[in-house]
Scaffold this motif. Structure first.
Motif, mmCIF file in Angstrom:
data_model
loop_
_atom_site.group_PDB
_atom_site.id
_atom_site.type_symbol
_atom_site.label_atom_id
_atom_site.label_comp_id
_atom_site.label_asym_id
_atom_site.label_seq_id
_atom_site.Cartn_x
_atom_site.Cartn_y
_atom_site.Cartn_z
ATOM 1 N N GLY A 177 -1.622 4.624 3.489
ATOM 2 C CA GLY A 177 -2.563 3.498 3.634
ATOM 3 C C GLY A 177 -2.099 2.577 4.750
ATOM 4 N N SER A 211 0.852 -1.199 0.000
ATOM 5 C CA SER A 211 0.000 0.000 0.000
ATOM 6 C C SER A 211 0.878 1.234 0.000
ATOM 7 N N THR A 215 -2.115 3.657 -3.610
ATOM 8 C CA THR A 215 -2.914 2.503 -3.157
ATOM 9 C C THR A 215 -3.421 1.693 -4.362
#
Ligand SMILES: C=C(O[C@@H]1C=C(C(=O)O)C=C[C@H]1O)C(=O)O
Length: 387
Positions: free
Chosen positions: A214, A210, A236
């Motif tokens: 994130g 990510s 992401t």
């Protein structure tokens, strides 16, 4: 002595303090007239420094010297603010170099965002500009800023802060690096999910991709799965794309449901965020100094002298003009270790007299000052009330 009598004496002293204060301010008005005629600046640091030394020397103890210093710092600050107001009334402080427009041209605008399709920045761009705008993406935030400088895009959409992970520091720095301006903002609800290949199960997972934000926003969930390795990607949605391309059942991504659909991935787990109300605020940036008539939020950036009460004195321009501060952020100044540049958001419109007065004060007293933009905010109500 009885309390009532002591207080009576204090009242007498206060009365003469108020009279002296008003006499002093009346003289400062005369100073302002002189400065208007002669084109002198309001702030005279040398005079203020000498003044403080003079009055400190009149005090009889260290405690009193400290108090006198503070008191006179404030008195002189109020005197300057009065002078800025007079300068504004006399038209010496003119309009700011920003152009008011009735509305931003959104529907056919060329809009750039960073990342790939399915990224939260993509969702933010769609939300703000609608389906008719011509959206395209670039690799980095720097590239997005360059695209508006070069005119290949009219607007750029950049994440500036998240409700749980905080400010996006690099974007603050880019606002200083580029001569671009904030013309709008939009709040996007960030609902991360854990995505894997269609035939993967949660027990297969060994590695999670990510964006660092994130990973940060899901830190509690990831702590519960310490056996997983994490790997930062630049976006992401890109982490979802990567899981798809690698075709490895042990790999998963933390991204949006939209990214999962776009790249044909399965939702392995929902509600993986630390905070269910997780929201990201995006700014809309343009190369022109525009503001909408409805603009109600101003962003500025300044550097102060590295001295006692410097920030306090800057912010007092907002207090004195009745302006409500929304956010304060600081970033290190490259090449000057442990010195900081401040970013302040507050309520107001560039056409308001109080705003002009405050900005004039900060402009004169800061070492560096820039208005980053004036734009409309609903303070995220659209996200919190609709979802
Ligand atoms: C009143 C003046 O303007 C400002 C306010 C001062 C004060 O209140 O004493 C001193 C210097 C200036 O920064 C002045 O220039 O004398």
């Amino acid at each position: 002595m009885d309390l009532g009598e002591i207080r009576k004496e204090i009242d007498e002293i206060d009365k003469s303090l108020v009279e002296s204060f008003e006499k002093r301010l009346a003289l400062c008005r005369d100073v302002a007239e002189y400065k208007i005629k002669s084109g002198m600046q309001v702030l005279d640091r040398k005079r203020e420094g000498e003044k403080l030394e003079q009055v400190r020397n009149m005090a009889s103890s260290d405690f009193n010297r400290y108090g006198i210093n503070e008191l006179f710092t404030q008195i002189m600050s109020i005197s300057r603010k009065l002078q800025y107001q007079l300068l504004a009334d006399k038209g010496v402080i003119t309009g700011l170099p920003f152009e008011m427009v009735p509305n931003l041209q959104k529907s056919r605008a060329k809009v750039v965002y960073q990342g790939v399709e399915g990224a939260y920045s993509h969702a933010a761009a769609l939300q703000f500009f609608g389906e008719k705008a011509k959206l395209f993406n670039v690799k980095t935030w720097d590239d997005a800023m360059k695209a508006i400088c070069a005119g290949t895009a009219d607007f750029a959409v950049l994440p500036i802060e998240n409700s749980s992970a905080g400010s996006v520091a690099n974007v603050y720095d880019l606002l200083v690096k580029f001569d671009n301006y904030i013309v709008g903002e939009t709040y996007v609800k960030v609902d991360h999910v854990l995505l894997g290949l269609p035939d993967a199960e949660i027990s297969d997972i060994e590695m999670v991709y990510s964006h660092p934000q994130g990973l940060m926003q899901c830190s509690t969930y990831l702590e519960e799965h310490r056996e997983w390795n994490t790997y930062s990607t630049s976006n992401t949605a890109l982490s979802a794309k990567r899981v798809k391309e690698e075709g490895n059942k042990a790999h998963a991504a933390i991204a949006s449901e939209m990214a999962g659909e776009l790249y044909g991935l399965k939702i392995l787990d929902r509600n993986v965020m630390n905070n269910r109300g997780n929201t990201t605020r995006f700014i809309i940036v343009a190369s022109r100094k525009l503001y909408e008539a409805t603009a109600n939020k101003i962003s500025v950036c300044f550097e102060t002298k590295h001295e006692n009460a410097a920030l306090y004195n800057m912010l007092s321009h907002l207090t004195y003009n009745g302006l409500n501060m929304l956010k304060l952020e600081s970033r290190p100044i490259t090449g000057r270790p442990w010195e900081f540049r401040f970013f302040v958001d507050f309520e107001g419109n560039l056409g308001d007299a109080g705003v002009k007065n405050a900005l004039r004060g900060i402009l004169e007293e800061a070492n560096y000052f820039r208005i980053l933009g004036n734009y409309y905010t609903d303070k995220g109500k659209s996200v919190y009330e609709n979802k």
